[in-house]
Design an enzyme around this catalytic site. Structure first.
Site, mmCIF file in Angstrom:
data_model
loop_
_atom_site.group_PDB
_atom_site.id
_atom_site.type_symbol
_atom_site.label_atom_id
_atom_site.label_comp_id
_atom_site.label_asym_id
_atom_site.label_seq_id
_atom_site.Cartn_x
_atom_site.Cartn_y
_atom_site.Cartn_z
ATOM 1 N N TYR A 1 1.081 -1.079 0.380
ATOM 2 C CA TYR A 1 0.273 -0.130 0.127
ATOM 3 C C TYR A 1 0.889 1.302 0.204
ATOM 4 O O TYR A 1 1.716 1.383 0.001
ATOM 5 C CB TYR A 1 -1.124 -0.307 1.479
ATOM 6 C CG TYR A 1 -0.341 -0.350 2.045
ATOM 7 C CD1 TYR A 1 -0.106 0.744 3.166
ATOM 8 C CD2 TYR A 1 0.051 -1.398 3.037
ATOM 9 C CE1 TYR A 1 0.379 0.640 4.656
ATOM 10 C CE2 TYR A 1 0.525 -2.090 4.411
ATOM 11 C CZ TYR A 1 1.080 -0.586 5.057
ATOM 12 O OH TYR A 1 1.555 -0.614 6.670
ATOM 13 N N GLY B 1 5.700 2.438 5.289
ATOM 14 C CA GLY B 1 7.230 3.396 5.691
ATOM 15 C C GLY B 1 8.356 2.970 4.646
ATOM 16 O O GLY B 1 8.213 1.895 4.572
ATOM 17 N N ASP C 1 11.162 2.345 5.126
ATOM 18 C CA ASP C 1 12.615 1.942 6.293
ATOM 19 C C ASP C 1 11.755 0.302 6.317
ATOM 20 O O ASP C 1 12.594 -0.218 5.842
ATOM 21 C CB ASP C 1 12.127 2.451 7.619
ATOM 22 C CG ASP C 1 11.074 2.329 8.462
ATOM 23 O OD1 ASP C 1 9.699 2.785 7.477
ATOM 24 O OD2 ASP C 1 10.503 2.373 9.909
ATOM 25 N N ASP D 1 10.763 -5.677 13.320
ATOM 26 C CA ASP D 1 11.518 -4.277 13.395
ATOM 27 C C ASP D 1 11.015 -3.858 14.753
ATOM 28 O O ASP D 1 9.941 -2.676 14.924
ATOM 29 C CB ASP D 1 10.874 -3.886 12.338
ATOM 30 C CG ASP D 1 12.196 -2.417 12.830
ATOM 31 O OD1 ASP D 1 12.969 -1.550 13.404
ATOM 32 O OD2 ASP D 1 13.130 -1.346 11.394
ATOM 33 N N THR E 1 10.881 2.583 18.185
ATOM 34 C CA THR E 1 10.087 3.658 18.093
ATOM 35 C C THR E 1 8.710 3.064 18.046
ATOM 36 O O THR E 1 7.737 2.864 19.179
ATOM 37 C CB THR E 1 9.789 5.083 18.057
ATOM 38 O OG1 THR E 1 11.707 5.081 18.557
ATOM 39 C CG2 THR E 1 9.371 5.771 18.389
ATOM 40 N N THR F 1 7.585 -3.720 41.609
ATOM 41 C CA THR F 1 7.299 -3.370 40.419
ATOM 42 C C THR F 1 7.225 -2.876 39.445
ATOM 43 O O THR F 1 7.377 -3.041 38.270
ATOM 44 C CB THR F 1 6.222 -2.227 41.555
ATOM 45 O OG1 THR F 1 5.434 -2.520 41.888
ATOM 46 C CG2 THR F 1 5.531 -1.193 40.351
#
Length: 244
Positions: free
Chosen positions: A93, A97, A99, A119, A122, A175
Site C-alpha cells: 500500500y 514506511g 524503512d 523491526d 520506537t 513493581t
C-alpha cells in the site's frame, strides 16, 4: 591516495536515532554507526562534499532540518522514498514506511522465501512477504520504550528505576520487574501472534527475521531465524546498487 569517486554513504533516519554506513565496493556495508540525530552535524562537518543516500521516516519539518545540515556542508544527497527504486518486493500500500519497504527487500534478497520481518524500535512493525515475493501487509504497535512512556504518562505511580528484564517471561515479585517483564511479554506475545497469523495467511511457516534497535530487549523471549541489526541499511544498499 583517496579514491576520486568514493562510494556513497547510506543514512537511515528513524524517529529517535540515525544510522549510517558507507557502501562498500561489493554492494555491502562498511562499519555501521548509530548516533543521535543531533550528532550527525559533526559527522557532516567532517565529511564535506560526500555523497549520501538518505531515507528519513520523520515529518517534513524534521527532514528539512537535516537537509539544511547536508547543504551547509556541501554534501550531495539523494532521498530514497517508497517506490523510488525498482526493488523486487513492491509495497502492499502507498503509505507504507520506506524503512519497512527497504527492510523487507533486504530480507527477501537474503532468504528468497516466505518471511516475516519484525523491526523493534520506537514502533514495532511486522511485515509479511509470501513465497512469491509479494508484500502481504503487516502490523504496527508501540515499541517497548514508547509503550513504557505511554503507560507512565497515564499511571505515573508505576514509575521505578529501570532494571534489566532478567527471566523476561517469569512472573515478577516487585513493581519494577513487573513493568519491565510486562513490556517484554507484550512485545513477545504480539510478535508471536503476528507470526502465527502470518503463517495461516501464507499457508506455511515463514522465516522470522528480527531487526531494530530495540530487538535486544525482547530477543531472549523470542526465537528468530535470523537477526539482522542493519536490515534497513542493507535495503538502502540494495537500492543504491540499482540506482543509475
Amino acid at each position: 591516495m583517496a579514491a576520486s569517486n568514493p562510494e556513497p554513504w547510506l543514512v537511515e533516519v528513524g524517529h529517535t536515532r540515525l544510522k549510517r554506513a558507507q557502501l562498500d565496493g561489493a554492494g555491502g556495508l562498511g562499519r555501521t554507526v548509530a548516533e543521535s540525530i543531533d550528532a550527525f552535524d559533526r559527522w557532516a562537518e567532517a565529511h564535506p562534499g560526500s555523497r549520501v543516500l538518505l531515507t528519513d521516516v520523520r515529518g517534513d519539518a524534521a527532514k528539512g532540518e537535516l537537509v539544511a545540515v547536508l547543504q551547509s556542508h556541501s554534501i550531495r544527497w539523494t532521498p530514497v522514498g517508497l517506490g523510488d527504486v525498482d526493488l523486487p518486493v513492491a509495497p502492499a500500500y502507498a503509505s507504507l514506511g520506506t524503512d519497512r519497504w527497504l527492510a523487507v527487500n533486504a530480507a527477501w534478497q537474503m532468504h528468497g522465501q516466505a518471511l516475516v520481518v519484525v523491526d523493534i524500535g520506537t514502533a514495532t512493525t511486522l511485515d509479511v512477504v509470501d513465497s512469491s515475493g509479494i508484500h502481504r501487509g503487516g502490523w504496527i504497535l508501540p515499541g517497548p520504550d514508547a509503550a513504557r512512556s505511554g503507560l507512565l504518562a497515564r499511571a505515573p505511580g508505576l514509575e521505578r528505576a529501570r532494571e534489566a528484564a532478567d527471566l523476561p517471561l517469569a512472573p515478577a515479585l516487585d513493581t519494577a520487574q513487573a513493568l519491565e517483564r510486562g513490556l517484554v511479554l507484550q512485545q513477545a506475545g504480539a510478535i508471536r501472534l503476528g507470526i502465527e497469523r502470518a503463517g495461516r495467511t501464507l499457508g506455511c511457516s515463514p522465516v522470522f527475521v528480527l531487526t531494530g534497535g530495540g530487538a535486544s530487549t525482547v530477543q531472549s523471549a523470542l526465537d528468530p531465524d535470523d537477526r539482522q541489526p542493519d536490515l534497513v541499511l542493507l535495503g538502502l544498499a540494495l537500492a543504491a546498487t540499482r540506482m543509475t
